[in-house]
Write a protein that holds these residues in place. Structure first.
Motif, PDB file in Angstrom:
ATOM      1  N   ARG A   1     -53.692 -51.435-101.440  1.00  0.00           N
ATOM      2  CA  ARG A   1     -54.606 -50.590-100.686  1.00  0.00           C
ATOM      3  C   ARG A   1     -53.964 -49.278-100.262  1.00  0.00           C
ATOM      4  O   ARG A   1     -54.413 -48.652 -99.298  1.00  0.00           O
TER       5      ARG A   1
ATOM      6  N   GLY B   1     -59.258 -49.099-105.731  1.00  0.00           N
ATOM      7  CA  GLY B   1     -60.458 -48.492-105.166  1.00  0.00           C
ATOM      8  C   GLY B   1     -61.478 -48.167-106.242  1.00  0.00           C
ATOM      9  O   GLY B   1     -62.675 -48.416-106.078  1.00  0.00           O
TER      10      GLY B   1
ATOM     11  N   GLY C   1     -62.997 -51.386-107.468  1.00  0.00           N
ATOM     12  CA  GLY C   1     -63.973 -51.893-106.515  1.00  0.00           C
ATOM     13  C   GLY C   1     -65.307 -51.176-106.631  1.00  0.00           C
ATOM     14  O   GLY C   1     -66.372 -51.806-106.554  1.00  0.00           O
TER      15      GLY C   1
ATOM     16  N   TRP D   1     -70.856 -52.689 -99.803  1.00  0.00           N
ATOM     17  CA  TRP D   1     -69.618 -52.885-100.581  1.00  0.00           C
ATOM     18  C   TRP D   1     -69.169 -51.556-101.193  1.00  0.00           C
ATOM     19  O   TRP D   1     -68.006 -51.169-101.081  1.00  0.00           O
TER      20      TRP D   1
ATOM     21  N   GLU E   1     -65.699 -49.346-100.302  1.00  0.00           N
ATOM     22  CA  GLU E   1     -64.712 -49.038-101.333  1.00  0.00           C
ATOM     23  C   GLU E   1     -64.576 -47.529-101.519  1.00  0.00           C
ATOM     24  O   GLU E   1     -63.476 -47.006-101.709  1.00  0.00           O
TER      25      GLU E   1
END
Length: 295
Positions: free
Chosen positions: A226, A235, A238, A279, A283
C-alpha cells in the motif's frame, strides 16, 4: 452465473453466455430462454405468470398478460440514486462534524472505524436475507458515508485538497467507461470472465489481509503493498477489479429485468452497485494519495 456481490450471489440473476440489451424492456410474462431463476415459462421461475407459457406459444394459445410490478431500469436508477445520495449526505455530515485536526483525530478515526464495522455488519445481514430490506440498505449507505467522509477529510487535510475531487471524478469516469463498454458489447460477461474476476479478487483480498497482518504485528506498511511502487501497482489492480465488478453488476441487473424479477429486487441492484462504487472510490483515493505523496 453468480455476481461477485453477495447481494446478487444468492439470487443468481443469470443467463449462461447470454447478453441482454441494457435498454431492453422487462420480459415478464413472455418466454425467455436461459437457466436463470427468473426465466419466464419455466417451473424454476417462481415469478412466472404462466408455467405453460412456452407450450402455449408453441401451439398458438393466447398468452397471459405481462406480470405487473416487475423490476425496470428506472427502478434500479431511482434506488441507486437514493443509496448513493445517502452515502454522499453521510459523508458530507461526517466531513463537517468530525474534524480530523490533531485534537480530534483519534475520536474521528474511532467513529469512522465504528461506522465501517456497522456498515459491514448491515451488509452481511442484508446479504443473508431472502428479501431486500430498504431500511437496512439505506442504513448501510449512511454508515458507509460516515466512514468515507472522515477518510476523505483526512486525505484532503494531510495529502492535498484536490485528491478527493480527483478520486470522485475518477470513480465517475470508471463507471461511465464500463457502462459504455458494456453497452457497446466490448465487455461480454461469460462464465470464463466471471471465473477470472473471482479468482483475481480472492487473490487480491488474500494479499491485502496478509499485508494488514504484517502491518499490525510488524509495524509500518507490512509487505509494502500500500505504498511506493507496489502500492501504485495494487491500486491500479484494485480499480481494474472494481471495473470488472461493475460489469458483473450490470449483467445481473439486465438479467433480473429480462427475467421479470419483482420490483423490490431493484433495492438489491442498488445495494450491489453502491458497494462496488465504494470499492472503486476507496481504491482510487488510495492510489491518488500515493501518487500525491511521491510528488
Amino acid at each position: 452465473m453468480r455476481s461477485s456481490n453477495p447481494v446478487f450471489s444468492r439470487r443468481g440473476f443469470s443467463r449462461d453466455n447470454g447478453y441482454a440489451g441494457f435498454n431492453a424492456a422487462p420480459q415478464a410474462g413472455a418466454p425467455v430462454t436461459g437457466a436463470g431463476p427468473y426465466a419466464q415459462g419455466t417451473a424454476a421461475n417462481p415469478y412466472a405468470t404462466n408455467p405453460y407459457a412456452q407450450q402455449d406459444a408453441q401451439y398458438g394459445a393466447p398468452q397471459a398478460p405481462a406480470r405487473t410490478g416487475a423490476m425496470t431500469i428506472d427502478d434500479v436508477v431511482t434506488r441507486t440514486a437514493i443509496t448513493l445520495g445517502t452515502v454522499v449526505l453521510g459523508a458530507a455530515l461526517a466531513w463537517a462534524l468530525l474534524p480530523v485536526d490533531e485534537a480530534n483525530l483519534g475520536k474521528s478515526y474511532g467513529i469512522a472505524i465504528g461506522a465501517a464495522l456497522v456498515a459491514f455488519v448491515l451488509s452481511l445481514v442484508q446479504s443473508f436475507k431472502r428479501r431486500p430490506v430498504p431500511a437496512l440498505i439505506v442504513s448501510y449507505a449512511a454508515f458507509e458515508g460516515v466512514f468515507l467522509g472522515v477518510i476523505s477529510s483526512a486525505v484532503s487535510t494531510y495529502i492535498g485538497p484536490g485528491v478527493v475531487m480527483q478520486a470522485v471524478l475518477g470513480t465517475m469516469c470508471v463507471f461511465a467507461g464500463v457502462l459504455l463498454a458494456y453497452k457497446m458489447r466490448w465487455i461480454r460477461v461469460t462464465r470464463r470472465f466471471y471465473g477470472f474476476v473471482m479468482a483475481a479478487a480472492m487473490g487480491f483480498m488474500l494479499l491485502m489481509v496478509v499485508n494488514l497482518l504484517f502491518a499490525v504485528f510488524g509495524g509500518g506498511d507490512g509487505l509494502g503493498f500500500r505504498s511506493g511502487g507496489l502500492g501504485i501497482l495494487f491500486g491500479v489492480i484494485g480499480i481494474v477489479l472494481g471495473a470488472c465488478f461493475l460489469a458483473l453488476d450490470f449483467k445481473q441487473v439486465e438479467d433480473g429485468i429480462a427475467y421479470g424479477a419483482p420490483r423490490e429486487e431493484s433495492w438489491l441492484a442498488a445495494f450491489g452497485l453502491t458497494m462496488t462504487l465504494v470499492w472503486i472510490y476507496l481504491e482510487m483515493l488510495r492510489l491518488l494519495s500515493i501518487l500525491s505523496g511521491d510528488d
